[in-house]
Design a protein around this motif. Structure first.
Motif, PDB file in Angstrom:
ATOM      1  N   GLY A 176      55.897 -48.585 108.186  1.00 32.52           N
ATOM      2  CA  GLY A 176      56.445 -49.154 106.961  1.00 32.52           C
ATOM      3  C   GLY A 176      56.833 -48.111 105.938  1.00 32.52           C
ATOM      4  N   GLU A 177      57.042 -46.886 106.383  1.00 31.44           N
ATOM      5  CA  GLU A 177      57.412 -45.793 105.488  1.00 31.44           C
ATOM      6  C   GLU A 177      58.920 -45.574 105.538  1.00 31.44           C
ATOM      7  N   MET A 178      59.451 -45.047 104.467  1.00 31.58           N
ATOM      8  CA  MET A 178      60.877 -44.750 104.393  1.00 31.58           C
ATOM      9  C   MET A 178      61.168 -43.471 105.182  1.00 31.58           C
ATOM     10  N   PRO A 179      62.039 -43.521 106.192  1.00 32.69           N
ATOM     11  CA  PRO A 179      62.311 -42.343 107.028  1.00 32.69           C
ATOM     12  C   PRO A 179      63.468 -41.497 106.509  1.00 32.69           C
ATOM     13  N   GLY A 180      63.498 -41.225 105.221  1.00 32.00           N
ATOM     14  CA  GLY A 180      64.619 -40.495 104.616  1.00 32.00           C
ATOM     15  C   GLY A 180      64.831 -39.122 105.217  1.00 32.00           C
ATOM     16  N   GLN A 181      63.740 -38.368 105.385  1.00 34.73           N
ATOM     17  CA  GLN A 181      63.884 -37.019 105.913  1.00 34.73           C
ATOM     18  C   GLN A 181      64.396 -37.050 107.351  1.00 34.73           C
ATOM     19  N   GLN A 182      63.906 -37.992 108.149  1.00 39.98           N
ATOM     20  CA  GLN A 182      64.361 -38.082 109.532  1.00 39.98           C
ATOM     21  C   GLN A 182      65.836 -38.464 109.610  1.00 39.98           C
ATOM     22  N   LEU A 183      66.288 -39.315 108.695  1.00 39.79           N
ATOM     23  CA  LEU A 183      67.710 -39.681 108.681  1.00 39.79           C
ATOM     24  C   LEU A 183      68.587 -38.485 108.338  1.00 39.79           C
ATOM     25  N   ILE A 184      68.157 -37.720 107.355  1.00 41.35           N
ATOM     26  CA  ILE A 184      68.935 -36.530 106.976  1.00 41.35           C
ATOM     27  C   ILE A 184      68.915 -35.505 108.102  1.00 41.35           C
ATOM     28  N   GLU A 185      67.751 -35.325 108.740  1.00 41.87           N
ATOM     29  CA  GLU A 185      67.684 -34.397 109.865  1.00 41.87           C
ATOM     30  C   GLU A 185      68.556 -34.886 111.023  1.00 41.87           C
ATOM     31  N   GLY A 186      68.673 -36.190 111.200  1.00 40.54           N
ATOM     32  CA  GLY A 186      69.552 -36.728 112.238  1.00 40.54           C
ATOM     33  C   GLY A 186      71.006 -36.386 111.972  1.00 40.54           C
ATOM     34  N   CYS A 201      75.164 -20.514 113.581  1.00 39.31           N
ATOM     35  CA  CYS A 201      74.800 -21.513 112.564  1.00 39.31           C
ATOM     36  C   CYS A 201      74.130 -22.722 113.208  1.00 39.31           C
ATOM     37  N   GLY A 202      74.659 -23.161 114.343  1.00 36.78           N
ATOM     38  CA  GLY A 202      74.074 -24.289 115.058  1.00 36.78           C
ATOM     39  C   GLY A 202      72.678 -23.990 115.557  1.00 36.78           C
ATOM     40  N   LEU A 203      72.471 -22.791 116.085  1.00 39.82           N
ATOM     41  CA  LEU A 203      71.137 -22.413 116.562  1.00 39.82           C
ATOM     42  C   LEU A 203      70.137 -22.327 115.416  1.00 39.82           C
ATOM     43  N   LEU A 204      70.597 -21.894 114.257  1.00 47.64           N
ATOM     44  CA  LEU A 204      69.700 -21.875 113.090  1.00 47.64           C
ATOM     45  C   LEU A 204      69.292 -23.290 112.697  1.00 47.64           C
ATOM     46  N   LEU A 205      70.244 -24.225 112.724  1.00 49.58           N
ATOM     47  CA  LEU A 205      69.922 -25.611 112.379  1.00 49.58           C
ATOM     48  C   LEU A 205      69.091 -26.306 113.457  1.00 49.58           C
ATOM     49  N   LEU A 206      69.046 -25.748 114.657  1.00 49.86           N
ATOM     50  CA  LEU A 206      68.199 -26.314 115.699  1.00 49.86           C
ATOM     51  C   LEU A 206      66.719 -26.041 115.440  1.00 49.86           C
ATOM     52  N   GLN A 207      66.431 -25.057 114.613  1.00 49.01           N
ATOM     53  CA  GLN A 207      65.035 -24.743 114.297  1.00 49.01           C
ATOM     54  C   GLN A 207      64.471 -25.855 113.421  1.00 49.01           C
ATOM     55  N   PRO A 208      63.436 -26.565 113.901  1.00 43.02           N
ATOM     56  CA  PRO A 208      62.887 -27.693 113.127  1.00 43.02           C
ATOM     57  C   PRO A 208      62.421 -27.297 111.721  1.00 43.02           C
ATOM     58  N   SER A 209      61.860 -26.098 111.572  1.00 40.48           N
ATOM     59  CA  SER A 209      61.370 -25.695 110.251  1.00 40.48           C
ATOM     60  C   SER A 209      62.527 -25.502 109.267  1.00 40.48           C
ATOM     61  N   ILE A 210      63.607 -24.900 109.725  1.00 37.19           N
ATOM     62  CA  ILE A 210      64.773 -24.696 108.858  1.00 37.19           C
ATOM     63  C   ILE A 210      65.394 -26.046 108.508  1.00 37.19           C
ATOM     64  N   ARG A 211      65.539 -26.904 109.513  1.00 34.48           N
ATOM     65  CA  ARG A 211      66.124 -28.229 109.292  1.00 34.48           C
ATOM     66  C   ARG A 211      65.265 -29.054 108.336  1.00 34.48           C
ATOM     67  N   ALA A 212      63.936 -28.992 108.487  1.00 30.49           N
ATOM     68  CA  ALA A 212      63.036 -29.743 107.606  1.00 30.49           C
ATOM     69  C   ALA A 212      63.124 -29.232 106.168  1.00 30.49           C
ATOM     70  N   THR A 213      63.203 -27.921 106.003  1.00 32.70           N
ATOM     71  CA  THR A 213      63.311 -27.348 104.656  1.00 32.70           C
ATOM     72  C   THR A 213      64.599 -27.794 103.975  1.00 32.70           C
TER      73      THR A 213
END
Length: 155
Positions: free
Chosen positions: A65-75, A95-107
């Protein structure tokens, strides 16, 4: 806005051509083309696997029941990553490989969420978050339920 996009696309295209020519001069034409194809294939497989993980996280958040805002943006960012990795060239692959890093994408996603305000007016009424899950925030009290029957005028 148009001018910025034009400058961005022109600069990236020229930089890609420059890097491809330099790499092609060192490795040769066929190895360079093969390397571009291999990076696109590997990148596509990685985007797919991370996309599946992201969908699982999104479903978990929705189940709680939580808002998945971060997951939507990461998608959305993963979609951009896929486009970057499939686009021929080494700069877009980097650039694509950098965005594949979960930590970079989450930040980046957290930064976007912190700087963007969402309101129900811009989201088309949308949903509001409560402890019990999601509930529609703009319920129309003038709804009359009933049945209808279509009668054709052609008879």
């Amino acid at each position: 806005m148009f001018a910025r996009l034009f400058i961005l696309f022109t600069t990236v295209s020229l930089l890609e051509i420059f890097v491809l020519v330099k790499v092609g001069g060192v490795l040769g034409a066929l190895p360079t083309v093969a390397l571009v194809i291999v990076t696109a294939l590997i990148g596509s497989a990685l985007v797919r696997s991370q996309g599946l993980q992201l969908v699982a996280q999104l479903q978990q958040r929705l189940a709680k029941g939580e808002m998945p805002g971060q997951q939507l943006i990461e998608g959305i960012m993963l979609i951009v990553t896929g486009v970057l990795l499939v686009t021929p060239g080494f700069v877009t692959d980097l650039c694509g490989l950098l965005l594949l890093q979960p930590s970079i994408r989450a930040t980046i996603a957290k930064t976007i969420l912190a700087n963007v305000k969402f309101s129900s007016a811009t989201m088309g009424g949308g949903f509001s978050q409560h402890n019990s899950g999601f509930s529609q925030s703009n319920i129309d009290n003038d709804v009359i339920e009933g049945e209808f029957e279509r009668k054709d005028n052609d008879k």
